[in-house]
Design an enzyme around this catalytic site. Structure first.
Site, PDB file in Angstrom:
ATOM      1  N   SER A   7       1.514  -0.843   0.192  1.00 31.46           N
ATOM      2  CA  SER A   7      -0.243   0.078  -0.243  1.00 31.46           C
ATOM      3  C   SER A   7       0.424   0.830  -0.427  1.00 31.46           C
ATOM      4  CB  SER A   7      -1.195   0.171   1.598  1.00 31.46           C
ATOM      5  OG  SER A   7      -1.904   1.079   1.246  1.00 31.46           O
ATOM      6  N   HIS A  32      -1.182  -1.176  -4.075  1.00 34.89           N
ATOM      7  CA  HIS A  32      -2.392  -0.687  -3.887  1.00 34.89           C
ATOM      8  C   HIS A  32      -2.361   0.739  -3.588  1.00 34.89           C
ATOM      9  CE1 HIS A  32      -6.244  -2.337  -0.881  1.00 34.89           C
ATOM     10  NE2 HIS A  32      -5.635  -0.498  -0.465  1.00 34.89           N
ATOM     11  N   ASP A  34      -4.749   4.128  -2.159  1.00 38.43           N
ATOM     12  CA  ASP A  34      -5.244   4.340  -1.325  1.00 38.43           C
ATOM     13  C   ASP A  34      -6.223   5.922  -1.621  1.00 38.43           C
ATOM     14  OD1 ASP A  34      -6.583   2.226   0.937  1.00 38.43           O
ATOM     15  OD2 ASP A  34      -3.570   2.248   1.132  1.00 38.43           O
ATOM     16  N   MET A  36      -9.053   9.340  -0.614  1.00 39.80           N
ATOM     17  CA  MET A  36      -9.188   9.332   0.783  1.00 39.80           C
ATOM     18  C   MET A  36      -9.780  10.676   0.201  1.00 39.80           C
ATOM     19  SD  MET A  36      -7.444   7.846   3.799  1.00 39.80           S
ATOM     20  CE  MET A  36      -6.305   5.784   3.986  1.00 39.80           C
ATOM     21  N   HIS A  65      -8.405   2.060  -4.287  1.00 44.22           N
ATOM     22  CA  HIS A  65      -8.683   1.602  -3.706  1.00 44.22           C
ATOM     23  C   HIS A  65      -9.612   2.896  -2.413  1.00 44.22           C
ATOM     24  CE1 HIS A  65      -9.749   0.548   1.928  1.00 44.22           C
ATOM     25  NE2 HIS A  65     -11.405   0.609   0.856  1.00 44.22           N
ATOM     26  N   MET A  67     -11.879   5.066  -1.024  1.00 39.38           N
ATOM     27  CA  MET A  67     -12.666   5.870   0.740  1.00 39.38           C
ATOM     28  C   MET A  67     -13.293   7.032   0.030  1.00 39.38           C
ATOM     29  SD  MET A  67      -9.521   4.242   2.916  1.00 39.38           S
ATOM     30  CE  MET A  67      -8.525   4.080   1.489  1.00 39.38           C
ATOM     31  N   MET A 136     -12.048  -5.249   5.123  1.00 38.03           N
ATOM     32  CA  MET A 136     -10.837  -3.680   6.122  1.00 38.03           C
ATOM     33  C   MET A 136     -10.850  -4.229   7.363  1.00 38.03           C
ATOM     34  SD  MET A 136     -10.374  -1.405   4.356  1.00 38.03           S
ATOM     35  CE  MET A 136      -9.500  -0.681   5.945  1.00 38.03           C
ATOM     36  N   ASP A 174      -7.101  -5.601   4.083  1.00 41.52           N
ATOM     37  CA  ASP A 174      -6.683  -4.769   4.473  1.00 41.52           C
ATOM     38  C   ASP A 174      -6.381  -3.443   5.673  1.00 41.52           C
ATOM     39  OD1 ASP A 174      -5.193  -2.590   3.719  1.00 41.52           O
ATOM     40  OD2 ASP A 174      -7.103  -1.775   2.567  1.00 41.52           O
TER      41      ASP A 174
HETATM   42  C1  DX5 Z   1      -6.574   2.161   5.323  1.00 45.44           C
HETATM   43  C2  DX5 Z   1      -6.104   2.209   4.298  1.00 45.44           C
HETATM   44  C3  DX5 Z   1      -4.804   0.493   4.158  1.00 45.44           C
HETATM   45  C4  DX5 Z   1      -3.161   0.922   4.649  1.00 45.44           C
HETATM   46  C5  DX5 Z   1      -2.696  -0.207   5.237  1.00 45.44           C
HETATM   47  O1  DX5 Z   1      -7.735   3.048   5.311  1.00 45.44           O
HETATM   48  O2  DX5 Z   1      -6.856   1.337   3.396  1.00 45.44           O
HETATM   49  O3  DX5 Z   1      -5.244   0.390   2.619  1.00 45.44           O
HETATM   50  O4  DX5 Z   1      -3.012   1.823   3.866  1.00 45.44           O
HETATM   51  O5  DX5 Z   1      -1.680   0.166   5.812  1.00 45.44           O
HETATM   52  P1  DX5 Z   1      -0.974  -0.738   6.892  1.00 45.44           P
HETATM   53  O6  DX5 Z   1      -0.721  -2.584   6.063  1.00 45.44           O
HETATM   54  O7  DX5 Z   1       0.092  -0.178   7.646  1.00 45.44           O
HETATM   55  O8  DX5 Z   1      -2.618  -1.279   7.999  1.00 45.44           O
HETATM   56 ZN    ZN Z   2      -6.330   0.277   1.613  1.00 44.62          ZN
END
Ligand code: DX5
Ligand code: ZN
Length: 215
Positions: A7, A32, A34, A36, A65, A67, A136, A174
């Site tokens: 990620s 991956h 993310d 947000m 992903h 969010m 999640m 994740d």
């Molecule tokens: C959190 C993200 C994850 C995050 C995971 O909201 O969706 O993808 O990057 O990070 P770690 O592996 O550090 O928990």
């Molecule tokens: Zn994620």
């Protein structure tokens, strides 16, 4: 062998080109990403301009992903930026079936993500249409949190739903994944492991990816 998806959130943003190069040379399968928005989750990360530039430097499958609220407004833009799959959260998608068909019609894989408190049974009427379900295992919004143990029975329940319905959907997990808990997560049914901190904060990220692959 699990699909390993480092990620980006935990990487060094000042050295994104080097991080892409490192991943290109590694055994990682997916990247991956993310996104947000500060509304669905209490944090803001990055969006299309960053993904578009990463696309020039990365050879990996881009697993995006989302969010964000109203994700359907941006499917075309993420496709143009280089996404190979888009995963939307069930909690922000009253028209999930329409959204999944829309993502697929653009030539991408389509996934649905569930927050820790969202039950697997809500997927019953959409599971046959999905390419992946993202469980999640932390509350979304931040990297570096601890794995929530209740994710294990959820993965088992999802595996059963997939088998019972003959769905081709893969199971992605994740949040909070490390070498300590990865074997159990794969054992109960996960196909794809997302890992941020445990890979990018490791002394040797490439070697860490190999260890995850060897699980
Ligand atoms: C959190 C993200 C994850 C995050 C995971 O909201 O969706 O993808 O990057 O990070 P770690 O592996 O550090 O928990
Ligand atoms: Zn994620």
């Amino acid at each position: 062998m699990p699909i390993v998806a480092p990620s980006l959130l935990a990487s060094d943003f000042l050295r994104l080109g080097d991080e892409c190069k490192m991943l290109n040379e590694s055994k990682a399968d997916w990247f991956h990403l993310d996104v947000m928005d500060g509304r669905f989750v209490p944090n803001i990360s990055y969006g299309m301009p960053i993904i578009k530039q990463l696309r020039q430097a990365s050879t990996k499958f881009f697993d995006v992903h989302l969010m964000i609220v109203e994700p359907e407004k941006y499917f075309e833009e993420f496709k143009d930026a280089g996404a190979n799959s888009l995963t939307v959260h069930l909690e922000v998608s009253p028209h999930l079936h329409r959204n999944i068909q829309h993502i697929k019609s653009l030539g991408m894989k389509a996934g649905v993500a569930l927050n820790p408190a969202t039950p697997v049974c809500l997927l019953k009427d959409i599971i046959s249409d999905l390419d992946l379900v993202l469980i999640m295992s932390v509350n979304p919004g931040f990297g570096g949190q601890s794995f929530i143990r209740h994710s294990i029975p959820k993965i088992k329940e999802l595996k059963k739903l997939i088998q019972d319905t003959g769905s081709v959907s893969k199971i992605e997990v994740d949040g909070g994944i490390s070498l300590e808990n990865a074997a159990e997560i794969v054992h109960v049914g996960a196909d794809i492991l997302v890992a941020g901190s445990s890979i990018f904060k490791a002394d040797d990220p490439k070697q860490m990816i190999e260890k995850f692959k060897a699980i």
